[in-house]
Design an enzyme around this catalytic site. Structure first.
Site: not given
Ligand code: TRP
Length: 345
Positions: A125, A208, A211
């Site tokens: 991240k 993956k 959202k």
């Protein structure tokens, strides 16, 4: 460690499940198959079940306040619409139970910087931007350990990507127990089961399902209507080969593997069973079958979510009641931890 040894260490603890979902962006099929559906399966069995909308975790990355409120309610509605019964399980949002943040602070003083530096999710991240991300993002796994251990949870159903965080939770529990010569926190077990612990992007099987990805076609949102769900599966990326007759035959075919796994999870079968049924079938046959199955299983959930979302005050009441029940478990644990550490009160 063997299963028997694990059971021994935890013998004095109530079998209890804790898990959480971050309200950052709406719910996807990945959240449903990898998490919520499995939370529902664990409800009403041998465990007490506690499920949390982890809003404190969400703000480790900036969230628009209005969006955060909406998404928190949407995730709660998703839990309920999928079958989490707020009477049978404890369902609440994290920020209403201040004990999470308080135990999180203790754990910031137990966890080592070297441990945090090994967290792959942080590295992914933060990327090349590690100096600019929030301090909260760095401490995220320590707060997650607090979520779990505040309830002395013995089992945590999570996706594959959270395994390292649950291992860190065990390390924190062990170090706390060792440093203070107590036997206070259990050794929590990750529960990573089922064919869809990692649901992939419908346009790129190496990523993956998320959202936040740029195209809406790459994910199924839990609020998508029947036509949208069917269209997205029919347009999902695949390869020209038909389905093989064994799972091994899907090696190196990530998009195909993902659709088979999704079919398996939605129909409560193993991926082997799905392959056995569809061996030799082309996509012209498999995709419409998958689209029908998905509409069948997901459209009622999205309908129920919109019904619940139309009455936010009712969702807020459910979360407040859940928070009260959560506090009743959490407060004595936090007080004991404070006593162990040596705080005067
Ligand atoms: N980190 C988890 C995720 O991103 C969310 C989470 C926060 C969680 N606290 C938790 C999951 C405690 C399980 C238990 O999916």
């Amino acid at each position: 460690m063997t299963d028997a040894a694990t059971t021994d260490v935890n013998a004095k603890f109530t079998p209890r499940v804790f898990s959480g979902i971050k309200p950052s962006g709406g719910l996807t099929l990945g959240n449903y198959l990898g998490a919520i559906k499995r939370f529902v399966d664990m409800q009403g069995g041998d465990f007490e079940t506690i499920y949390c909308v982890v809003d404190l975790h969400a703000i480790t990355v900036w969230q628009d306040p209005t969006e955060l409120r909406n998404t928190t309610r949407e995730v709660a509605a998703g839990f309920i619409a999928s079958g989490i019964d707020p009477e049978q399980s404890v369902l609440f949002n994290q920020s209403q139970v201040s004990q999470h943040a308080e135990l999180g602070w203790l754990f910031n003083c137990v966890a080592r910087v070297g441990w945090m530096n090994r967290m792959t999710q942080f590295k992914d991240k933060a990327g090349s931007n590690a100096e600019k991300v929030s301090l909260g993002l760095y401490a995220y796994p320590s707060l997650m350990a607090a979520d779990i251990l505040l309830y002395h949870a013995t089992h945590v159903p999570v996706g594959e990507d959270q395994k390292q965080h649950v291992e860190l939770t065990r390390d924190i529990a062990q170090k706390f127990n060792h440093d203070f010569k107590v036997d206070f926190f259990p050794e929590t077990n990750p529960v990573i089961e089922g064919p869809a612990t990692r649901v992939m992007n419908l346009r790129d099987g190496a990523k993956k399902m998320s959202k936040s990805g740029e195209s809406d076609m790459e994910r199924i949102n839990m609020t998508d209507d029947a036509d949208t769900i069917a269209k997205k599966f029919k347009k999902a990326k695949t390869d020209p080969e038909p389905l093989p007759d064994t799972l091994d035959g899907l090696a190196g075919r990530p998009e195909a593997r993902n659709l088979v796994d999704i079919y398996a999870a939605l129909s409560d079968q193993t991926s082997q069973q799905v392959i056995a049924e569809y061996a030799g079938a082309g996509w012209g046959k498999f995709k419409p079958a998958l689209a029908d199955l998905a509409v069948d299983k997901l459209a009622p959930i999205s309908t129920e979510m919109s019904r619940l979302m139309a009455d936010p005050a009712e969702i807020d009441r459910i979360l407040a009641r859940g928070a009260e029940r959560a506090r009743a478990i959490a407060q004595p644990v936090l007080q004991q931890a404070y006593d162990i550490v040596g705080f005067v009160r």
